[in-house]
Design a protein around this motif. Structure first.
Motif, PDB file in Angstrom:
ATOM      1  N   GLN A  51       0.833  -1.210   0.000  1.00 57.92           N
ATOM      2  CA  GLN A  51       0.000   0.000   0.000  1.00 57.92           C
ATOM      3  C   GLN A  51       0.869   1.262   0.000  1.00 57.92           C
ATOM      4  O   GLN A  51       0.594   2.216  -0.715  1.00 57.92           O
ATOM      5  N   GLY A  52       1.937   1.247   0.789  1.00 56.04           N
ATOM      6  CA  GLY A  52       2.836   2.401   0.833  1.00 56.04           C
ATOM      7  C   GLY A  52       3.558   2.627  -0.480  1.00 56.04           C
ATOM      8  O   GLY A  52       3.668   3.759  -0.959  1.00 56.04           O
ATOM      9  N   LYS A  55       1.100   4.026  -3.097  1.00 53.23           N
ATOM     10  CA  LYS A  55       0.809   5.450  -2.862  1.00 53.23           C
ATOM     11  C   LYS A  55       1.988   6.313  -3.308  1.00 53.23           C
ATOM     12  O   LYS A  55       1.792   7.345  -3.972  1.00 53.23           O
ATOM     13  N   THR A  73      -8.128   3.437  -1.142  1.00 50.43           N
ATOM     14  CA  THR A  73      -6.791   3.460  -0.560  1.00 50.43           C
ATOM     15  C   THR A  73      -6.808   4.035   0.853  1.00 50.43           C
ATOM     16  O   THR A  73      -6.062   3.577   1.716  1.00 50.43           O
ATOM     17  N   THR A  77      -5.539   1.876   3.983  1.00 47.13           N
ATOM     18  CA  THR A  77      -4.488   2.428   4.834  1.00 47.13           C
ATOM     19  C   THR A  77      -4.936   2.464   6.288  1.00 47.13           C
ATOM     20  O   THR A  77      -4.177   2.080   7.188  1.00 47.13           O
ATOM     21  N   ASN A  81      -3.286   0.345   9.356  1.00 46.49           N
ATOM     22  CA  ASN A  81      -2.759   1.052  10.530  1.00 46.49           C
ATOM     23  C   ASN A  81      -3.392   0.551  11.826  1.00 46.49           C
ATOM     24  O   ASN A  81      -2.708   0.429  12.843  1.00 46.49           O
TER      25      ASN A  81
END
Length: 109
Positions: A51-52, A55, A73, A77, A81
């Motif tokens: 995901q990071g 992005k 997204t 995220t 988290n």
């Protein structure tokens, strides 16, 4: 650079798919697998990395995100988290278990 980044995303996606298949196989087997927790933790870490990277790649490339993609997204995220805190606690317990085993092995005759 784009080819390298896409390759990284694809490798993470492939590992996530393999991890999901293996987790399903473990669950379907009906037996206890002590490695299941490690598989789950690694899966969560890879999902967060994916995901990071995604992005970062989108931001760097200047791709315009539509509202549906932004919502998806954002939700992913946030989910990652929230799960990260639980994962850290489980990783600590796993580490404690390893240290206990090591200490028991050191004190054995």
């Amino acid at each position: 650079e784009l080819k390298k980044d896409l390759g990284r995303l694809q490798s993470h996606l492939d590992m996530l798919r393999i991890g999901a298949y293996e987790a399903a196989r473990m669950l379907d087997s009906g037996t206890d697998h002590p490695e299941f927790l490690s598989l789950l933790l690694a899966f969560r870490n890879l999902a967060g990395d994916f995901q990071g990277y995604l992005k970062t790649m989108i931001t760097a490339s200047g791709i315009k995100e539509n509202e549906d993609f932004k919502t998806l997204t954002h939700d992913l995220t946030n989910t990652i988290n929230i799960a990260r805190y639980v994962a850290v606690l489980k990783q600590q317990k796993l580490g404690e278990s390893l240290l206990r085993k090591e200490n028991n092995n050191d004190s054995s005759p």
